[in-house]
Design a protein around this motif. Sequence first.
Motif, PDB file in Angstrom:
ATOM      1  N   THR C 437       0.820  -1.200   0.000  1.00 53.98           N
ATOM      2  CA  THR C 437       0.000   0.000   0.000  1.00 53.98           C
ATOM      3  C   THR C 437       0.850   1.244   0.000  1.00 53.98           C
ATOM      4  O   THR C 437       0.406   2.305  -0.350  1.00 53.98           O
ATOM      5  N   GLY C 438       2.061   1.120   0.414  1.00 53.80           N
ATOM      6  CA  GLY C 438       2.892   2.322   0.473  1.00 53.80           C
ATOM      7  C   GLY C 438       4.340   1.929   0.524  1.00 53.80           C
ATOM      8  O   GLY C 438       4.686   0.756   0.393  1.00 53.80           O
ATOM      9  N   LEU C 439       5.176   2.934   0.725  1.00 60.90           N
ATOM     10  CA  LEU C 439       6.610   2.685   0.790  1.00 60.90           C
ATOM     11  C   LEU C 439       6.959   1.684   1.886  1.00 60.90           C
ATOM     12  O   LEU C 439       7.764   0.790   1.697  1.00 60.90           O
ATOM     13  N   ALA C 440       6.314   1.854   3.049  1.00 62.54           N
ATOM     14  CA  ALA C 440       6.686   1.033   4.197  1.00 62.54           C
ATOM     15  C   ALA C 440       6.365  -0.434   3.966  1.00 62.54           C
ATOM     16  O   ALA C 440       7.014  -1.310   4.524  1.00 62.54           O
ATOM     17  N   GLN C 507      17.582  10.916   4.528  1.00 62.83           N
ATOM     18  CA  GLN C 507      17.314  10.542   3.141  1.00 62.83           C
ATOM     19  C   GLN C 507      18.377  11.111   2.208  1.00 62.83           C
ATOM     20  O   GLN C 507      18.807  10.466   1.267  1.00 62.83           O
ATOM     21  N   GLU C 508      18.793  12.335   2.499  1.00 67.43           N
ATOM     22  CA  GLU C 508      19.789  12.955   1.634  1.00 67.43           C
ATOM     23  C   GLU C 508      21.150  12.298   1.768  1.00 67.43           C
ATOM     24  O   GLU C 508      21.913  12.270   0.815  1.00 67.43           O
ATOM     25  N   HIS C 509      21.460  11.774   2.947  1.00 66.88           N
ATOM     26  CA  HIS C 509      22.784  11.191   3.134  1.00 66.88           C
ATOM     27  C   HIS C 509      22.836   9.711   2.817  1.00 66.88           C
ATOM     28  O   HIS C 509      23.908   9.137   2.790  1.00 66.88           O
ATOM     29  N   CYS C 510      21.696   9.086   2.612  1.00 61.42           N
ATOM     30  CA  CYS C 510      21.718   7.645   2.372  1.00 61.42           C
ATOM     31  C   CYS C 510      22.486   7.336   1.094  1.00 61.42           C
ATOM     32  O   CYS C 510      22.143   7.833   0.030  1.00 61.42           O
ATOM     33  N   PRO C 511      23.546   6.527   1.203  1.00 60.44           N
ATOM     34  CA  PRO C 511      24.328   6.227   0.001  1.00 60.44           C
ATOM     35  C   PRO C 511      23.525   5.411  -1.006  1.00 60.44           C
ATOM     36  O   PRO C 511      23.897   5.319  -2.165  1.00 60.44           O
ATOM     37  N   GLN C 512      22.445   4.831  -0.560  1.00 60.96           N
ATOM     38  CA  GLN C 512      21.677   3.956  -1.434  1.00 60.96           C
ATOM     39  C   GLN C 512      20.323   4.573  -1.807  1.00 60.96           C
ATOM     40  O   GLN C 512      19.443   3.876  -2.314  1.00 60.96           O
ATOM     41  N   ASN C 513      20.168   5.832  -1.542  1.00 58.00           N
ATOM     42  CA  ASN C 513      18.948   6.557  -1.922  1.00 58.00           C
ATOM     43  C   ASN C 513      17.671   5.930  -1.376  1.00 58.00           C
ATOM     44  O   ASN C 513      16.643   5.904  -2.053  1.00 58.00           O
ATOM     45  N   ARG C 515      14.405   6.006   0.862  1.00 58.15           N
ATOM     46  CA  ARG C 515      13.580   7.159   1.245  1.00 58.15           C
ATOM     47  C   ARG C 515      13.211   7.089   2.729  1.00 58.15           C
ATOM     48  O   ARG C 515      12.046   6.942   3.091  1.00 58.15           O
ATOM     49  N   VAL C 516      14.230   7.215   3.549  1.00 60.35           N
ATOM     50  CA  VAL C 516      14.054   7.039   4.990  1.00 60.35           C
ATOM     51  C   VAL C 516      13.010   8.010   5.550  1.00 60.35           C
ATOM     52  O   VAL C 516      12.073   7.606   6.247  1.00 60.35           O
ATOM     53  N   ALA C 517      13.161   9.270   5.252  1.00 54.40           N
ATOM     54  CA  ALA C 517      12.254  10.275   5.833  1.00 54.40           C
ATOM     55  C   ALA C 517      10.829  10.082   5.316  1.00 54.40           C
ATOM     56  O   ALA C 517       9.868  10.191   6.079  1.00 54.40           O
ATOM     57  N   ASP C 518      10.710   9.776   4.066  1.00 53.07           N
ATOM     58  CA  ASP C 518       9.369   9.545   3.502  1.00 53.07           C
ATOM     59  C   ASP C 518       8.688   8.375   4.201  1.00 53.07           C
ATOM     60  O   ASP C 518       7.492   8.405   4.464  1.00 53.07           O
ATOM     61  N   VAL C 519       9.479   7.349   4.494  1.00 51.30           N
ATOM     62  CA  VAL C 519       8.913   6.184   5.167  1.00 51.30           C
ATOM     63  C   VAL C 519       8.447   6.563   6.573  1.00 51.30           C
ATOM     64  O   VAL C 519       7.345   6.220   6.990  1.00 51.30           O
TER      65      VAL C 519
END
Lengths: 422, 529, 545
Positions: C437-440, C507-513, C515-519
Amino acid sequence: MTGRDTLYDVMVIGAGFAGMAASLFAARHGLNVVQTGATGGIDFSTGFIDLMGVHPVEDGKRWGNPWAAIEAVVRDCPDHPYARLSKDEIAESINCFTEFLTEQGLEYVGHTDRNICSLTPAGTVKRTYRVPETAWNGSLALERKAPTLLVDFHGLKGVSGAQIVETQKQHWPGVKAVRVAFPGGRGELYPEHMAWALADPAVQQKMMAEVLPHAEDIEYIGFPAVLGLNDPGTVVRHLAELSGKRIFEIPTIPPSIAGPRLRAVFDRGLPGLGVRTLSQKLVTGVTQRSDGGFDFQVGSGPATVSISAKKAILATGRFFGKGLRADREKVVEPIFDVPVVQPAQRDAWHNPAFFAKQGHPINRAGVEVDARLRPIGPSGEPLHDTLFAAGAILAHHDWMRMKCGAGLAIATAFRAVKELMR
Amino acid sequence: MNILQTTVLIVGGGATGTGLARDLALRGVSCLLAERSDFNAGASGGNHGLLHSGARYVASDMEAAVECRDEGQLLKAMAPQCIEDTGGLFVAVEGDDEQYVADFEGMCRKSDIPARALDRSEAFECEPLLSDKLIAAYAVDDAAIDPFMLSLDNMAHALDLGARVLRNTRVVRFLRENGHIRQTIFLDETSGETFAVEAEIVVNATGAWAGIVAALAGADIHILYSSGSLLVTQDRLARQVVNRLRKASDADILVPGGTVSVLGTTSVTIDSPDLCRPTVAEADRIVEDAQAMMPVLATTRYIRAYSGVRPLVLTGESGDARSVSRGFSLIDHARDAVDNFITITGGKLTTFRLMAEKTADLVCAKLKVDAPCLTRTEPLPASTMGRWTEPGLAPKDWVRNRDEDDLILCECEMVSRNTVDAVIAAMPGMRGKSMLKAIGLRSRVGKGPCQGGFCGLRITGHLYDQGHVSGEQGLSELSSFVERRWRGFSPILWGLPMVQADLQEALYCGVLDMELDHNTDDLTCEDDE
Amino acid sequence: MTFFDIGLSVALVICVAGVGFRVARWRGKWASPESSSASQWCFGVASLKALVLDVLLLARTGRTSAFRWLAHALVFFGFMGLLLFHALDETVTAFFFPAYESTLDPWQFLRNLLGLMTLVGLALMAFRRLWEKRLRDLTRFQDWAALLVIGGIILSGFFLEASKIISPAVFDRMVEAYFIPETDRDVTALKAFWSHEYGVVFSVPYPSDAETLGFGASLNEDSCVDCHADTGTAFVSRSLATALGPVAFAMNTSRADQVFWYLHVLCCFVALAAIPFGKFFHPVTTPVNLVVRQGRRDDPEDMLPSDGGRGMGMDACTRCGECSVHCSVAPAFSVLGNAMILPSEKLMALRQIHAGASLSEATLTAFSEGSRLCTECLRCTEICPAGINLQDLWIASKAQLVSQAPSPNDLMRNKTPSQRARVFDDLCASSVVPAVTGLADDSTSYWACVQCTTCTSVCPVVAVSENPSGDLDLLPQQIMNLLRMGLKEETLGARMVWSCTTCYKCQEHCPQNIRVADVLYELRNTVAARIRDGGVRCSKKGESQ
């Protein structure tokens, strides 16, 4: 700063050692530079600048003099990227790079023609060429086998003073370890946050108060690399004043603070040199312009940016840096689809043993370049007159085993910029 | 030389060996189990973790099918903690043998194995990721079983009942007198010392190594070594076990368990059970073959591969590995003129209890002990030793029962320092060559996407802190742990795992110099000449 | 009494009573303890400046966009011009210009020009509402009603004028009243001239020879031009009349001029009567608000008691939607679909609350969710062309809401960590293979994770905590790992989810892009939605969250 329709002199693709170095050198030459690339190699580094440490890797032969090692590797592996560079060039590039770091407040030290020995967080000893000044006392303590106290902290995982002591005690009886509580910290602690906290002299004082009772008859005190984020030199000096001991840092396992410090230097310094940085963005498309330059699509979705540049430096690293992509059948270079020299089949990519001294054949895969560091096609001709490659993406080296990662990146970036200006 | 006494010596700590130890202990027979390395080091640890309903064998081996059916039902009742009763599907896709599909239901009925035909929409509702080329689907009573928890719980119960266990001990030779094994000589791999065990009966439960061990006793068993590789997916792609409805072949079973799924297997004949390791070619074959069943298997992220070796006992002439019966072989070596030596090998994980029962029956008959088998009625108690192999338990425990000062040492599977300490505490005082490996076997450490890259380092540090290791031993244990993970990691290095591997090598070799000989006094940084 | 008088009276009564009622309501009941300590407001230089710049020249509107300024200026100047010199011609225009005749120039031309300006402005406004997606979603009945009523006045006016131009009946009435024909030829010639030059459409054709027309022209010169300019200067109406040629006969026989007169007058009455309702009120309140506030963002100290000021402020809303277009948390609206996240919609509900109306529970919950998401970034307040102190409204209303609709954040925080973990877990038999249903829930979101823990390292929320795992339950990378393992329920109670400031550093620093913050943001919304739906529900397949 710069408008959307600017035609840049050079697009540097990659934000690791090679990318940062290429941007620095190009900007120093007065070029109009734009740089892209996600968090990568530099953030995960220990801050050490390796030049050349081991050759031949099969024998695990370590070199004290990196220049002699380079000479040997060029003799034995004529395809090695160092073979394209002169000693003066390499030396100049490293000096230029570390001078910039020093200018920006992150001092680097080392010998001219001798490698330094440094402790790793695992307790092993590693040779490297330049280290942050804050690590220097560690090398001295190690060489002199001086009475040294290694401090680690409750809650900072992956850092064990006991481990270093156990692995070193046979040769270095004067080293011991102590675990203390970090002032005001409980549970899990992370290097970056400890570094922030330690910028405060009160926290430094409290920490030293915990440590000093264990430091009788001790000359050197080593800490995990958490001594300040932006100004570690000052923190180390303060601690030295507080304790009357020589203080040093040992890098932690990634994400250590040493990498982010380096990155911060470039994040601060490059815009000052007029470099436009599109950080955290990856090149998602490229087309060649009729004038030989390139039009790039950078980023994806609504945040996509179009960038045009006369020339480009490909410094995207290897698999972790996304410069190379491994498909099930073969390895490809995803941006320009530059041919990648590689073993014929996947089962020849890796050795059955992870720690095989000779390394994995895939490590020597990469982009083949001509004498001017332009990626070449199967015919041996450069693919584009305006495209240059630098750093780990180049073929015929194994930086991890040869211990030449940062040096190779910086020196080939230096050369690529020079060639690009011709 | 140290001499230990016992009534029954069990050689081999797989499912059968540990099951036998428990069976005998329940019957009041004292026993000692000796394992060359650690539990489930052979086929017991290198399989799907599938509790067969029997449906897979209805065409080839009705006897095995019925055995599986009965044992499966029994285990679900007796050892529920080890089993996730997922149910299973048999699915056929376009191009599969339609005759086989047509006969399947009838064959199941003949073996009295429940199989219910599903229509397309039902099948997709159960398993949305099935191929749209689906032509037939049947629901069966397959389940997933955790073989490590199973063996550890069996062993823990046996220990509670007075049995003893030794790890990292290898049989060196048997001292025979008059067709009777008087002593079994072992090498303690950790200390390098040898010792002897005197037992009335010796049971060889070494699985694929049964032939080699039997030969030491002068007995003859011909075994075909069939290596099978499996892939672990990062995600749990299915709710139920998914079998390909066709004659047994490669890559036709997907078993979900906890948070992951296991896909396999292959069948490659090898010369020695010690040569068993998964290969690039096998990984490719599995991926290519399995995508017909579930297209997502072509693109999903794999975490690692592993393999096990099936001991196929050749009763007659040598033959093809798959056509040899998967039934088990219980051999009384009185036939080879060794009267107190029994070999139990072959069989399936699903029938391990039955194998143990039959073996124990034979042992008791020889010992003239009149005690009934209790494993049919006595539930298997859950143990501390086995509990941490359950996927998702460590994170749930971390969320619920947090100790403020605890830390996560293995991030992928969220295994905390306290959990590691609990695992160590439940490990009977035998460390062997690598405590890290032993921790990994008894928990989820090293089983996540990082494949030991970060957790290995952190736990090694912890072992040093706690004084469990000293000198350079911790580092060499770490190397051997990483090497062990590498066996499973190297065959799947494309896409994201390659990125992970690149990072791991940069860390271990680029940063830590661990591939180099670190036991050196050279700190002058002059050239090593 | 005529239709006109009755209609006007009724409309006036409604208008006056309604305005009175609304103004009285400005002093609503706020729970906020602010006292009404203000002294008398007085008109000063600042007020004058506000009047000229913000009211007359629409300076604040100009700050939003040139397009909107143009649209609003066209309508404002066009309609106000018509109101003053045309609708109130007997009182205003005739006062300044005694020779005023509505059918003379420049009035005839001016009327057409102003009418056209208004129409164009309305068209631009309608276009803007349809073109901009978010605005389209927000536009309500009252917005279209305002456009329609004003448009109706102008269009009916043009049709009225056009139908009078072509009407022989009107011509005949005028001739009867003001023209004394000497011969039949006179009438014929005048008719021929008016037919030819002024656009009257007679049932029979009249000669168009030069002689007749010349004669007609001289008669016209003698008798008509004092009051009737050439209808050609009524460029809109005359063009309309020409365009209506094919149906002119039918219109004339059905006395379309009278029909349109009724329509026009009716529209005007409706508009007048509607003034106290919805956004029709803004032409009164917005200028008042702007002048009283003297062009300041905050309230002048000597303004109306803050309570009344707020009421007035809310009534000054023109529903232009600029606040919602510029709202910082508007992306949350796209995700959640709760319109109450947007300032313009929140204001509507607030108006009801202010008036003491009790809202339905659903509206209240939606409103409080919107309030909680508000970051008080001040952008809405900065942009508001009507100069409403929106920020003050949000802050004042928040306090009241706390008691009425407790926040999920508080509900979660009031539990112990283990209770939180259980809240979402125990009621749900864990369902594997959750419907994506979503990113998570989409495991591919985390495929690329290499366990480097950078997300946690750079997190400022973790940084300010002395005991991160104790204070936040789970750190970002741990949440990602739990989700990767499909253990979503375990993450929902974590205080990290509620403490995330959505700064996006992770999210900006994640080397693997990844979407931490979005999650994290999505998780928070999931919890909020579950609590809103009256308790905890499971995320079983097919069940919406």
